[in-house]
Design a protein around this motif. Sequence first.
Motif, PDB file in Angstrom:
ATOM      1  N   CYS A   2      10.614   0.270  -4.702  1.00  0.00           N
ATOM      2  CA  CYS A   2      11.207   1.591  -4.375  1.00  0.00           C
ATOM      3  C   CYS A   2      12.880   1.374  -4.524  1.00  0.00           C
ATOM      4  O   CYS A   2      13.026   0.430  -4.937  1.00  0.00           O
ATOM      5  CB  CYS A   2      10.794   1.635  -3.030  1.00  0.00           C
ATOM      6  N   ARG A  78       9.946   6.194  -3.280  1.00  0.00           N
ATOM      7  CA  ARG A  78       9.012   5.346  -2.427  1.00  0.00           C
ATOM      8  C   ARG A  78       7.908   4.592  -3.305  1.00  0.00           C
ATOM      9  O   ARG A  78       7.312   5.494  -4.133  1.00  0.00           O
ATOM     10  CB  ARG A  78       8.357   6.315  -1.201  1.00  0.00           C
ATOM     11  N   THR A  81       3.391   1.419   1.061  1.00  0.00           N
ATOM     12  CA  THR A  81       2.668   0.314   1.783  1.00  0.00           C
ATOM     13  C   THR A  81       1.756   0.736   2.826  1.00  0.00           C
ATOM     14  O   THR A  81       0.813   0.091   3.121  1.00  0.00           O
ATOM     15  CB  THR A  81       3.640  -0.678   2.144  1.00  0.00           C
ATOM     16  N   HIS A  91      10.101   9.286   2.147  1.00  0.00           N
ATOM     17  CA  HIS A  91      11.368   9.255   2.896  1.00  0.00           C
ATOM     18  C   HIS A  91      12.195  10.160   2.545  1.00  0.00           C
ATOM     19  O   HIS A  91      12.046  10.581   1.309  1.00  0.00           O
ATOM     20  CB  HIS A  91      11.778   7.527   2.633  1.00  0.00           C
ATOM     21  N   GLY A 106      10.611  -1.841   1.799  1.00  0.00           N
ATOM     22  CA  GLY A 106       9.993  -3.053   2.534  1.00  0.00           C
ATOM     23  C   GLY A 106       8.840  -2.710   3.387  1.00  0.00           C
ATOM     24  O   GLY A 106       8.386  -1.471   3.604  1.00  0.00           O
ATOM     25  N   ASP A 130       5.255   2.876   8.411  1.00  0.00           N
ATOM     26  CA  ASP A 130       5.942   2.023   9.205  1.00  0.00           C
ATOM     27  C   ASP A 130       7.342   2.138   9.489  1.00  0.00           C
ATOM     28  O   ASP A 130       7.968   2.018  10.508  1.00  0.00           O
ATOM     29  CB  ASP A 130       5.686   0.637   8.563  1.00  0.00           C
TER      30      ASP A 130
HETATM   31  N1  GLU Z   1       6.829   0.519   3.856  1.00  0.00           N
HETATM   32  C1  GLU Z   1       7.464   1.812   3.515  1.00  0.00           C
HETATM   33  C2  GLU Z   1       6.543   2.995   3.335  1.00  0.00           C
HETATM   34  O1  GLU Z   1       5.266   2.760   3.147  1.00  0.00           O
HETATM   35  C3  GLU Z   1       8.546   1.785   2.301  1.00  0.00           C
HETATM   36  C4  GLU Z   1       7.874   1.616   1.094  1.00  0.00           C
HETATM   37  C5  GLU Z   1       8.939   1.316   0.087  1.00  0.00           C
HETATM   38  O2  GLU Z   1       9.508   0.155  -0.022  1.00  0.00           O
HETATM   39  O3  GLU Z   1       9.320   2.286  -0.675  1.00  0.00           O
HETATM   40  O4  GLU Z   1       7.017   4.053   3.425  1.00  0.00           O
END
Ligand code: GLU
Length: 132
Positions: A2, A78, A81, A91, A106, A130
Amino acid sequence: MCGIVGYTGPRAALPILMDGLRDLEYRGYDSAGIAVASNAGGSAAFELRKREGRLANLDAAVAEDGDLIGTAGIGHTRWATHGRPTDANAHPHRSCDGQVVVIHNGIVENFAALRRELTERGHAFQSETDTE
Ligand code: GLU
């Protein structure tokens, strides 16, 4: 993988954020989103646009839902995960009171405990991530 882009300065943030996200596309992603801080009406507020899939979908959302006006913002590509690649899981994420928006790369290892604790304190989650 990402990516994150941010801008604050004298210029309109939206085109800078979108160009930044396009520069990050080569890293791979499953959804994307942006937030721009606007001071319209005297108090700070964040406008968000988030879409599953390619940046073309985010471009379309910006075009459909209206431009984001402001000179500070953040953008994210994104790679999921925790939670499927959906509009809601893309996001940025906004706090319950709307005062904070967050983007994160992460994994938050103790997210389940944090989520439980915050739920008990009355927070309502809008996504399966998360990060939120
Ligand atoms: N763990 C976060 C998610 O699943 C961030 C994943 C990422 O690093 O894009 O939204």
